[in-house]
Write a protein that holds these residues in place. Sequence first.
Motif, PDB file in Angstrom:
ATOM      1  N   LEU A 108       0.778  -1.209  -0.150  1.00  0.00           N
ATOM      2  CA  LEU A 108       0.000   0.036   0.061  1.00  0.00           C
ATOM      3  C   LEU A 108       0.943   1.073  -0.055  1.00  0.00           C
ATOM      4  CD1 LEU A 108      -2.782  -0.868   2.683  1.00  0.00           C
ATOM      5  CD2 LEU A 108      -2.919  -1.180  -0.072  1.00  0.00           C
ATOM      6  N   LEU A 109       2.065   1.018   0.480  1.00  0.00           N
ATOM      7  CA  LEU A 109       2.832   2.511   0.462  1.00  0.00           C
ATOM      8  C   LEU A 109       4.306   2.514  -0.246  1.00  0.00           C
ATOM      9  CD1 LEU A 109       2.999   2.843   4.603  1.00  0.00           C
ATOM     10  CD2 LEU A 109       1.428   3.744   2.993  1.00  0.00           C
ATOM     11  N   ILE A 110       4.435   1.419  -0.806  1.00  0.00           N
ATOM     12  CA  ILE A 110       5.665   1.487  -1.664  1.00  0.00           C
ATOM     13  C   ILE A 110       5.232   0.700  -3.150  1.00  0.00           C
ATOM     14  CG2 ILE A 110       7.962   0.748  -1.944  1.00  0.00           C
ATOM     15  CD1 ILE A 110       7.544   2.366   0.443  1.00  0.00           C
ATOM     16  N   TRP A 111       4.733  -0.260  -3.270  1.00  0.00           N
ATOM     17  CA  TRP A 111       4.517  -0.994  -4.513  1.00  0.00           C
ATOM     18  C   TRP A 111       3.277  -0.190  -5.419  1.00  0.00           C
ATOM     19  CZ3 TRP A 111       8.942  -2.339  -4.257  1.00  0.00           C
ATOM     20  CH2 TRP A 111       9.416  -3.528  -3.371  1.00  0.00           C
ATOM     21  N   THR A 112       2.609   0.522  -4.616  1.00  0.00           N
ATOM     22  CA  THR A 112       1.266   1.144  -5.197  1.00  0.00           C
ATOM     23  C   THR A 112       1.176   2.568  -4.654  1.00  0.00           C
ATOM     24  OG1 THR A 112      -0.208   0.317  -3.625  1.00  0.00           O
ATOM     25  CG2 THR A 112       0.182  -1.033  -5.551  1.00  0.00           C
ATOM     26  N   ARG A 113       0.282   3.163  -5.402  1.00  0.00           N
ATOM     27  CA  ARG A 113       0.004   4.776  -4.814  1.00  0.00           C
ATOM     28  C   ARG A 113      -1.520   4.702  -4.889  1.00  0.00           C
ATOM     29  NH1 ARG A 113       2.814   9.193  -7.858  1.00  0.00           N
ATOM     30  NH2 ARG A 113       1.226   8.509  -9.570  1.00  0.00           N
ATOM     31  N   PRO A 114      -2.171   4.316  -3.606  1.00  0.00           N
ATOM     32  CA  PRO A 114      -3.673   4.234  -3.403  1.00  0.00           C
ATOM     33  C   PRO A 114      -4.319   5.692  -3.694  1.00  0.00           C
ATOM     34  CG  PRO A 114      -2.458   3.346  -1.660  1.00  0.00           C
ATOM     35  CD  PRO A 114      -1.485   3.724  -2.442  1.00  0.00           C
ATOM     36  N   GLN A 115      -3.733   6.776  -3.367  1.00  0.00           N
ATOM     37  CA  GLN A 115      -4.405   8.153  -3.441  1.00  0.00           C
ATOM     38  C   GLN A 115      -4.287   8.494  -4.940  1.00  0.00           C
ATOM     39  OE1 GLN A 115      -3.536  10.753  -0.360  1.00  0.00           O
ATOM     40  NE2 GLN A 115      -3.760   9.784   1.026  1.00  0.00           N
ATOM     41  N   GLU A 260     -12.902   7.834  -6.179  1.00  0.00           N
ATOM     42  CA  GLU A 260     -11.603   7.816  -6.262  1.00  0.00           C
ATOM     43  C   GLU A 260     -11.249   8.349  -4.634  1.00  0.00           C
ATOM     44  OE1 GLU A 260     -10.070  10.574  -9.193  1.00  0.00           O
ATOM     45  OE2 GLU A 260     -10.141   8.771 -10.736  1.00  0.00           O
ATOM     46  N   TYR A 261      -9.963   8.644  -4.338  1.00  0.00           N
ATOM     47  CA  TYR A 261      -9.497   9.038  -3.029  1.00  0.00           C
ATOM     48  C   TYR A 261     -10.221  10.336  -2.823  1.00  0.00           C
ATOM     49  CZ  TYR A 261      -7.141  10.430   1.281  1.00  0.00           C
ATOM     50  OH  TYR A 261      -6.866  10.991   2.380  1.00  0.00           O
ATOM     51  N   PRO A 262     -11.161  10.401  -1.720  1.00  0.00           N
ATOM     52  CA  PRO A 262     -11.760  11.543  -1.641  1.00  0.00           C
ATOM     53  C   PRO A 262     -11.014  12.638  -0.667  1.00  0.00           C
ATOM     54  CG  PRO A 262     -12.585   9.893  -0.056  1.00  0.00           C
ATOM     55  CD  PRO A 262     -11.675   9.359  -0.844  1.00  0.00           C
ATOM     56  N   ALA A 263     -10.164  13.374  -1.450  1.00  0.00           N
ATOM     57  CA  ALA A 263      -9.121  14.291  -0.669  1.00  0.00           C
ATOM     58  C   ALA A 263      -9.861  15.347  -0.063  1.00  0.00           C
ATOM     59  CB  ALA A 263      -8.253  14.463  -1.549  1.00  0.00           C
ATOM     60  N   ASP A 264     -10.952  15.868  -0.677  1.00  0.00           N
ATOM     61  CA  ASP A 264     -11.833  17.020  -0.193  1.00  0.00           C
ATOM     62  C   ASP A 264     -12.936  16.622   0.703  1.00  0.00           C
ATOM     63  OD1 ASP A 264     -10.243  18.615  -1.877  1.00  0.00           O
ATOM     64  OD2 ASP A 264     -11.324  18.413  -3.637  1.00  0.00           O
ATOM     65  N   ALA A 265     -13.205  15.320   0.681  1.00  0.00           N
ATOM     66  CA  ALA A 265     -14.353  15.124   1.689  1.00  0.00           C
ATOM     67  C   ALA A 265     -13.796  15.276   3.251  1.00  0.00           C
ATOM     68  CB  ALA A 265     -14.832  13.587   1.548  1.00  0.00           C
ATOM     69  N   SER A 266     -14.870  14.684   4.033  1.00  0.00           N
ATOM     70  CA  SER A 266     -14.531  14.759   5.512  1.00  0.00           C
ATOM     71  C   SER A 266     -13.689  13.883   5.903  1.00  0.00           C
ATOM     72  CB  SER A 266     -15.840  14.693   6.255  1.00  0.00           C
ATOM     73  OG  SER A 266     -16.431  13.270   5.935  1.00  0.00           O
ATOM     74  N   PHE A 267     -13.089  13.958   7.031  1.00  0.00           N
ATOM     75  CA  PHE A 267     -12.257  13.032   7.744  1.00  0.00           C
ATOM     76  C   PHE A 267     -12.773  11.754   7.895  1.00  0.00           C
ATOM     77  CE2 PHE A 267     -11.081  10.715  11.475  1.00  0.00           C
ATOM     78  CZ  PHE A 267      -9.507  10.579  11.290  1.00  0.00           C
ATOM     79  N   TRP A 268     -14.156  11.536   8.196  1.00  0.00           N
ATOM     80  CA  TRP A 268     -14.866  10.110   8.233  1.00  0.00           C
ATOM     81  C   TRP A 268     -14.884   9.617   7.082  1.00  0.00           C
ATOM     82  CZ3 TRP A 268     -14.509   8.523  12.882  1.00  0.00           C
ATOM     83  CH2 TRP A 268     -14.381   9.292  14.054  1.00  0.00           C
ATOM     84  N   THR A 269     -15.207  10.573   5.843  1.00  0.00           N
ATOM     85  CA  THR A 269     -15.298   9.604   4.796  1.00  0.00           C
ATOM     86  C   THR A 269     -13.958   9.323   4.017  1.00  0.00           C
ATOM     87  OG1 THR A 269     -16.991  11.294   4.023  1.00  0.00           O
ATOM     88  CG2 THR A 269     -16.017  10.307   2.111  1.00  0.00           C
ATOM     89  N   ARG A 270     -12.697  10.083   4.361  1.00  0.00           N
ATOM     90  CA  ARG A 270     -11.555   9.739   3.915  1.00  0.00           C
ATOM     91  C   ARG A 270     -10.905   8.303   4.909  1.00  0.00           C
ATOM     92  NH1 ARG A 270      -8.502  13.337   5.464  1.00  0.00           N
ATOM     93  NH2 ARG A 270      -9.709  15.214   6.173  1.00  0.00           N
ATOM     94  N   LEU A 271     -11.523   8.225   6.253  1.00  0.00           N
ATOM     95  CA  LEU A 271     -11.261   7.237   7.042  1.00  0.00           C
ATOM     96  C   LEU A 271     -11.869   6.074   6.663  1.00  0.00           C
ATOM     97  CD1 LEU A 271      -9.871   6.173   9.574  1.00  0.00           C
ATOM     98  CD2 LEU A 271     -12.180   6.701  10.890  1.00  0.00           C
ATOM     99  N   GLY A 272     -13.256   6.133   6.259  1.00  0.00           N
ATOM    100  CA  GLY A 272     -13.967   5.040   5.586  1.00  0.00           C
ATOM    101  C   GLY A 272     -13.400   4.356   4.404  1.00  0.00           C
ATOM    102  N   TRP A 273     -12.814   5.245   3.439  1.00  0.00           N
ATOM    103  CA  TRP A 273     -12.372   4.840   2.342  1.00  0.00           C
ATOM    104  C   TRP A 273     -10.881   4.162   2.550  1.00  0.00           C
ATOM    105  CZ3 TRP A 273      -7.974   5.142  -0.574  1.00  0.00           C
ATOM    106  CH2 TRP A 273      -8.091   5.173  -2.021  1.00  0.00           C
ATOM    107  N   ALA A 274     -10.055   4.776   3.365  1.00  0.00           N
ATOM    108  CA  ALA A 274      -8.751   3.946   3.834  1.00  0.00           C
ATOM    109  C   ALA A 274      -8.943   2.748   4.492  1.00  0.00           C
ATOM    110  CB  ALA A 274      -7.879   5.003   4.550  1.00  0.00           C
ATOM    111  N   PHE A 275      -9.940   2.610   5.416  1.00  0.00           N
ATOM    112  CA  PHE A 275     -10.173   1.482   6.239  1.00  0.00           C
ATOM    113  C   PHE A 275     -10.551   0.461   5.308  1.00  0.00           C
ATOM    114  CE2 PHE A 275     -12.866  -1.384   8.654  1.00  0.00           C
ATOM    115  CZ  PHE A 275     -12.137  -1.755   9.852  1.00  0.00           C
ATOM    116  N   ASP A 276     -11.447   0.665   4.397  1.00  0.00           N
ATOM    117  CA  ASP A 276     -11.841  -0.333   3.230  1.00  0.00           C
ATOM    118  C   ASP A 276     -10.831  -0.992   2.752  1.00  0.00           C
ATOM    119  OD1 ASP A 276     -13.450  -2.003   1.736  1.00  0.00           O
ATOM    120  OD2 ASP A 276     -14.065  -0.434   0.737  1.00  0.00           O
ATOM    121  N   LEU A 277      -9.837   0.120   1.991  1.00  0.00           N
ATOM    122  CA  LEU A 277      -8.762  -0.407   1.365  1.00  0.00           C
ATOM    123  C   LEU A 277      -7.760  -1.224   2.109  1.00  0.00           C
ATOM    124  CD1 LEU A 277      -6.996  -0.305  -1.186  1.00  0.00           C
ATOM    125  CD2 LEU A 277      -6.016   1.753  -0.316  1.00  0.00           C
TER     126      LEU A 277
END
Length: 624
Positions: A108-115, A260-277
């Motif tokens: 998630l951090l090296i081999w790919t770029r999720p955001q 896609e990565y919801p960069a402009d969304a709320s913290f909880w929306t971004r948290l849900g996206w990241a937790f799912d991934l």
Amino acid sequence: MSPQQRLPDLASVYRELYRAKFRADVRDGAATPFVVPLHLLAYWIVPTLYLTIPHRNRPWLYHARWLVLGFVCAFNWYLVRHVRSISFASSYGVGLLGAWTTIWTFTLLIWTRPQWDARRVERREIMRHVDEVGNRQEIGQSPTSSQNGRLSKLNIDKPNDQSSTLLRNCGTRLQLESHDSPSVTVTRRVQRNGDEVANGVRKKEAHTIKDIGDETEDSLLARSIVALNDSDGNPPLDQNMALELSRLTQEREYEYYWQEYPADASFWTRLGWAFDLVSSFRLTGWNWAPSCLPPYNPPPRIGQYQLPLEYGPHRSRRGYERTLSRAKLIIFRWVFNIIPSYIILDICATLMTMDPYFIIGPEHNHPLPTHLALLHPILLSLQRTTLAFVAIVIALQYALNFGAVLLALYCPPILGFRAHPWHLPSPTGSFTQVLDHGLSGFWGAWWHQTFRFGFSAPTKWLIRHGYVPPPQRSGGVGGAIITPLIGAIIAFALSGLVHGAGSYTSVPATYYWGPPLFFAFSGLGMISQSVFLHLLRHRTEKLPRWVCRLANLTFVILWLWATSWLLLDDFGRSGLWLWEPVPISFARAAGLGVDRYVWRYHRDSLPRWQWGARGRWWETGIVV
């Protein structure tokens, strides 16, 4: 008293010995119990929080991923070195967790770029309003002349029997997949001979819908569906089926889109996206989902309409399939997967307590029971390998299907669409993959693909950065042979690392180099068979199919039998077979086995609450 009843209860003796050793290691400070949530810090908490923070426009924050990776590696090193569990399966799982978390974090951090590159299928309710004549309209869309009130409301989560059956039947015919194109534009024109052409494909008279009255939106949409279906070379649709599908399309309650990565969304929306991934190992519902699974894309669009989620293929070529009915998933898996797996697993676990090999390992000096002592060594090895293989396969089926049922049954209020059956395909593929492709089909298609993306990510990174040629490149040795070879070596090396770490964290002493060697030999066998079949492809093409399948199956059985002792012996040494997989043993109630205790869960094997000792508040949690 039968001979079985006179056998010593070695399993109970060694369970107590291993538990006593664990307690002594904890008392002496040589081991620490596994505690939730503390020891999930590197697995879930830290990577999820890091991916929740937008870093696409913050280079310094993106480079900080190396610090996150360093913390995860150091934490997992401590986990594998010092953390254990009184439960034999959990103690083995500590090593699996530590090694896999490291591999997944690298992914998630090296081999790919999720955001930048990752996106998932998300849904939202369609906002409608009622016009002056009582027709429902989607906000932002033009009024329609269709009589939407002719059908009851279609609920995607709980489709009624009529709509589910219809859409399943359509899905077997309409093999439409929307990839990167968000919609399909349908054009209609008339040729000189009067035949209608849609999407550039001439419609024969037998393929058109006749006698449907005026050209309402229902009929136009139905014609478009038929045109798309025929343009893909699928069998023609029935008139009523196409009309009904068009109406269900207009009655949909949700629309599906790539998020896609919801960069402009709320913290909880971004948290849900990241937790799912972070939580989705198989990445179902993501654009990174392995190709062996059913396709994960938003349903295709026809003009302003998007087809329902049920539309399209729900079985992959590798044999993985899914259902979209929550009730059907729960009932089918309970009846055909969980209950049979429970019974078989109970029998296997009971039989294993009658053989010292499964209790202590191959170095035991205890006499064998009569029914095993009379067997020839080859037959004894075959019997043990078969029993162990059945136990492993059934245990995986039991755990993965039970987890899917729990998600579908209890998690929709929390996870929403992520707990929809669409995300829960079967855990294994079709066994015909083994018959058709041998070891390649065994490991690459039939076996559960839970870790596939993580194991293949380093190879994809090497291809993407030009270090190795793409495998599909025609001509040359690189793309055709070297790249798949590198990919297989990396995948089996990582799998060996995961299982070797599990062996290392077991309470008894083990030879933790055994599992890596087993997976190394598995990769060698897969590569050797693939090269052999490639060299003899001209001769094998002339053989009957059943002969080729029998040869593949024979090679798989013989190769696994010859090499699996490296893994199975280590399972015996680690005490993994002593784990109690079921709470109530019907096999023992029927008189099978050495002991007669029907209730199998020991109090020490159940989770318990612990308060942090000596002011270590962070060690407060659930001890597993």
